[in-house]
Write a protein that holds these residues in place. Structure first.
Motif, PDB file in Angstrom:
ATOM      1  N   GLY A  19      29.946 -20.338 -59.033  1.00 54.31           N
ATOM      2  CA  GLY A  19      30.633 -19.058 -58.938  1.00 54.31           C
ATOM      3  C   GLY A  19      31.756 -18.973 -59.936  1.00 54.31           C
ATOM      4  O   GLY A  19      32.477 -19.942 -60.165  1.00 54.31           O
ATOM      5  N   ALA A  20      31.905 -17.801 -60.542  1.00 55.39           N
ATOM      6  CA  ALA A  20      32.959 -17.622 -61.535  1.00 55.39           C
ATOM      7  C   ALA A  20      34.332 -17.711 -60.905  1.00 55.39           C
ATOM      8  O   ALA A  20      35.293 -18.036 -61.573  1.00 55.39           O
ATOM      9  N   GLY A  21      34.431 -17.434 -59.566  1.00 60.82           N
ATOM     10  CA  GLY A  21      35.720 -17.482 -58.901  1.00 60.82           C
ATOM     11  C   GLY A  21      36.053 -18.850 -58.337  1.00 60.82           C
ATOM     12  O   GLY A  21      37.042 -19.015 -57.650  1.00 60.82           O
ATOM     13  N   ASP A  22      35.182 -19.850 -58.598  1.00 66.60           N
ATOM     14  CA  ASP A  22      35.417 -21.188 -58.063  1.00 66.60           C
ATOM     15  C   ASP A  22      36.693 -21.796 -58.639  1.00 66.60           C
ATOM     16  O   ASP A  22      37.037 -21.584 -59.791  1.00 66.60           O
ATOM     17  N   GLU A  23      37.370 -22.578 -57.824  1.00 69.21           N
ATOM     18  CA  GLU A  23      38.524 -23.323 -58.286  1.00 69.21           C
ATOM     19  C   GLU A  23      38.033 -24.546 -59.039  1.00 69.21           C
ATOM     20  O   GLU A  23      36.847 -24.880 -59.025  1.00 69.21           O
ATOM     21  N   ASP A  24      38.918 -25.252 -59.711  1.00 71.75           N
ATOM     22  CA  ASP A  24      38.530 -26.449 -60.456  1.00 71.75           C
ATOM     23  C   ASP A  24      37.841 -27.469 -59.560  1.00 71.75           C
ATOM     24  O   ASP A  24      36.978 -28.212 -60.015  1.00 71.75           O
ATOM     25  N   ALA A  25      38.224 -27.526 -58.301  1.00 74.08           N
ATOM     26  CA  ALA A  25      37.645 -28.500 -57.373  1.00 74.08           C
ATOM     27  C   ALA A  25      36.235 -28.116 -56.956  1.00 74.08           C
ATOM     28  O   ALA A  25      35.567 -28.869 -56.287  1.00 74.08           O
ATOM     29  N   GLY A  26      35.764 -26.954 -57.342  1.00 66.40           N
ATOM     30  CA  GLY A  26      34.427 -26.513 -56.981  1.00 66.40           C
ATOM     31  C   GLY A  26      34.445 -25.767 -55.670  1.00 66.40           C
ATOM     32  O   GLY A  26      35.468 -25.634 -55.007  1.00 66.40           O
ATOM     33  N   GLY A  27      33.296 -25.266 -55.295  1.00 64.41           N
ATOM     34  CA  GLY A  27      33.178 -24.537 -54.055  1.00 64.41           C
ATOM     35  C   GLY A  27      32.657 -23.135 -54.292  1.00 64.41           C
ATOM     36  O   GLY A  27      32.557 -22.672 -55.420  1.00 64.41           O
ATOM     37  N   VAL A  28      32.296 -22.498 -53.206  1.00 59.88           N
ATOM     38  CA  VAL A  28      31.763 -21.148 -53.255  1.00 59.88           C
ATOM     39  C   VAL A  28      32.654 -20.263 -52.394  1.00 59.88           C
ATOM     40  O   VAL A  28      32.811 -20.511 -51.199  1.00 59.88           O
ATOM     41  N   GLN A  29      33.232 -19.248 -53.004  1.00 56.70           N
ATOM     42  CA  GLN A  29      34.181 -18.395 -52.303  1.00 56.70           C
ATOM     43  C   GLN A  29      33.541 -17.735 -51.086  1.00 56.70           C
ATOM     44  O   GLN A  29      34.175 -17.596 -50.041  1.00 56.70           O
ATOM     45  N   ALA A  30      32.270 -17.322 -51.196  1.00 58.83           N
ATOM     46  CA  ALA A  30      31.605 -16.672 -50.067  1.00 58.83           C
ATOM     47  C   ALA A  30      31.480 -17.613 -48.876  1.00 58.83           C
ATOM     48  O   ALA A  30      31.584 -17.188 -47.722  1.00 58.83           O
ATOM     49  N   VAL A  31      31.276 -18.896 -49.147  1.00 56.14           N
ATOM     50  CA  VAL A  31      31.196 -19.864 -48.050  1.00 56.14           C
ATOM     51  C   VAL A  31      32.563 -20.027 -47.404  1.00 56.14           C
ATOM     52  O   VAL A  31      32.680 -20.094 -46.170  1.00 56.14           O
ATOM     53  N   THR A  33      34.830 -17.806 -47.209  1.00 59.08           N
ATOM     54  CA  THR A  33      35.038 -16.601 -46.407  1.00 59.08           C
ATOM     55  C   THR A  33      34.226 -16.672 -45.118  1.00 59.08           C
ATOM     56  O   THR A  33      34.718 -16.321 -44.041  1.00 59.08           O
ATOM     57  N   ALA A  34      32.990 -17.138 -45.216  1.00 50.23           N
ATOM     58  CA  ALA A  34      32.135 -17.264 -44.033  1.00 50.23           C
ATOM     59  C   ALA A  34      32.747 -18.209 -43.010  1.00 50.23           C
ATOM     60  O   ALA A  34      32.710 -17.944 -41.801  1.00 50.23           O
ATOM     61  N   ARG A  56      41.424 -12.053 -36.902  1.00 46.04           N
ATOM     62  CA  ARG A  56      41.555 -13.517 -36.950  1.00 46.04           C
ATOM     63  C   ARG A  56      41.121 -14.074 -38.299  1.00 46.04           C
ATOM     64  O   ARG A  56      41.662 -15.069 -38.763  1.00 46.04           O
ATOM     65  N   ALA A  57      40.113 -13.449 -38.911  1.00 47.09           N
ATOM     66  CA  ALA A  57      39.618 -13.912 -40.214  1.00 47.09           C
ATOM     67  C   ALA A  57      40.420 -13.325 -41.370  1.00 47.09           C
ATOM     68  O   ALA A  57      40.159 -13.648 -42.529  1.00 47.09           O
ATOM     69  N   GLU A  58      41.381 -12.458 -41.061  1.00 41.15           N
ATOM     70  CA  GLU A  58      42.245 -11.821 -42.052  1.00 41.15           C
ATOM     71  C   GLU A  58      41.435 -11.060 -43.101  1.00 41.15           C
ATOM     72  O   GLU A  58      41.561 -11.277 -44.307  1.00 41.15           O
ATOM     73  N   MET A  59      40.563 -10.161 -42.607  1.00 41.85           N
ATOM     74  CA  MET A  59      39.774  -9.313 -43.498  1.00 41.85           C
ATOM     75  C   MET A  59      39.501  -7.981 -42.823  1.00 41.85           C
ATOM     76  O   MET A  59      39.741  -7.825 -41.626  1.00 41.85           O
ATOM     77  N   GLN A  60      38.995  -7.042 -43.597  1.00 43.92           N
ATOM     78  CA  GLN A  60      38.671  -5.721 -43.067  1.00 43.92           C
ATOM     79  C   GLN A  60      37.423  -5.806 -42.175  1.00 43.92           C
ATOM     80  O   GLN A  60      36.508  -6.583 -42.463  1.00 43.92           O
ATOM     81  N   PRO A  61      37.366  -5.000 -41.111  1.00 44.51           N
ATOM     82  CA  PRO A  61      36.213  -5.040 -40.208  1.00 44.51           C
ATOM     83  C   PRO A  61      34.848  -4.854 -40.875  1.00 44.51           C
ATOM     84  O   PRO A  61      33.905  -5.574 -40.520  1.00 44.51           O
ATOM     85  N   LYS A  63      33.784  -5.820 -43.765  1.00 45.71           N
ATOM     86  CA  LYS A  63      33.422  -7.093 -44.411  1.00 45.71           C
ATOM     87  C   LYS A  63      33.062  -8.133 -43.352  1.00 45.71           C
ATOM     88  O   LYS A  63      32.051  -8.841 -43.485  1.00 45.71           O
ATOM     89  N   ALA A  64      33.864  -8.225 -42.302  1.00 39.78           N
ATOM     90  CA  ALA A  64      33.571  -9.171 -41.226  1.00 39.78           C
ATOM     91  C   ALA A  64      32.223  -8.844 -40.587  1.00 39.78           C
ATOM     92  O   ALA A  64      31.445  -9.740 -40.245  1.00 39.78           O
ATOM     93  N   HIS A  65      31.932  -7.545 -40.437  1.00 45.13           N
ATOM     94  CA  HIS A  65      30.671  -7.123 -39.828  1.00 45.13           C
ATOM     95  C   HIS A  65      29.470  -7.614 -40.635  1.00 45.13           C
ATOM     96  O   HIS A  65      28.472  -8.073 -40.070  1.00 45.13           O
ATOM     97  N   ARG A  66      29.546  -7.529 -41.961  1.00 50.22           N
ATOM     98  CA  ARG A  66      28.431  -7.987 -42.804  1.00 50.22           C
ATOM     99  C   ARG A  66      28.167  -9.476 -42.575  1.00 50.22           C
ATOM    100  O   ARG A  66      27.011  -9.904 -42.475  1.00 50.22           O
TER     101      ARG A  66
END
Length: 194
Positions: A19-31, A33-34, A56-61, A63-66
């Motif tokens: 993912g282009a938004g990954d940090e140097d340590a790696g990872g997937v932003q969508a995961v 968030t999930a 609780r997840a600190e996001m808009q409903p 997005k959480a619904h998806r």
């Protein structure tokens, strides 16, 4: 913006599979968030409404619904038919149980055993529920002259040991009853001569 060949958003990959938004340590932003959404469902009694999960997840409903829809499809979450709320699903339960099966309780408890021994000034032991009943798997001894007769592998009786009584108090009767019945009938305890 969509990539015409893959149908992926242009911000999802950078051509390397990462993912282009990954940090140097790696990872997937969508995961990441999930995991926030799933974590919102942990430690709840009643199923949670969408608004509460989103808070609780600190996001808009929306997005959480998806995420919740996908989790319900996979079994990580489920929706309560009566209330419409969400809770962890059967796949999440299976994942948790698999993690527990691989937990090395002796390794996790060992530092605490040493601390407890030092705080109390007495030898302490760790017992787990084994095939024959309460079984000691580790001891942390003091340097005093008190000698204990137990050793790792010692099986304790259910009715005449404090260890057995603790297991009897907290484990389901369906687990402990066969051993208690055997002791009550006079069958020699497997650890009696240990």
């Amino acid at each position: 913006m969509k990539d015409a060949k893959s149908g992926h958003g242009a911000d999802e990959t950078n051509g390397t599979g990462h993912g282009a938004g990954d940090e140097d340590a790696g990872g997937v932003q969508a995961v990441d968030t999930a995991v926030r959404v799933l974590s919102a469902l942990i430690d709840t009694g009643a199923p949670l409404m969408l608004k509460t999960v989103a808070e609780r997840a600190e996001m808009q409903p929306p997005k959480a619904h998806r995420y919740l829809v996908s989790f319900c499809r996979s079994g990580l979450a489920e929706r309560d038919a009566a209330s419409g709320g969400y809770r962890l699903g059967p796949l999440a339960v299976r994942l948790g149980l698999a993690a527990l099966r691989r937990l090395n309780v002796v390794q996790v408890a060992s530092p605490t055993l040493g601390e407890l021994r030092d705080e109390l000034g007495f030898t302490v032991g760790l017992a787990v529920w084994g095939a024959a009943g309460p079984t000691f798997v580790r001891f942390e001894e003091t340097n005093d002259a008190l000698i204990i007769s137990g050793r790792p592998g010692s099986v304790m009786p259910m009715l005449t040991s404090s260890t057995g009584r603790i297991f009897g108090a907290y484990l389901p009767a369906s687990v402990t009853a066969p051993l208690i019945d055997r002791e009550l009938s006079g069958v020699p305890h497997p650890g009696r001569d240990a």
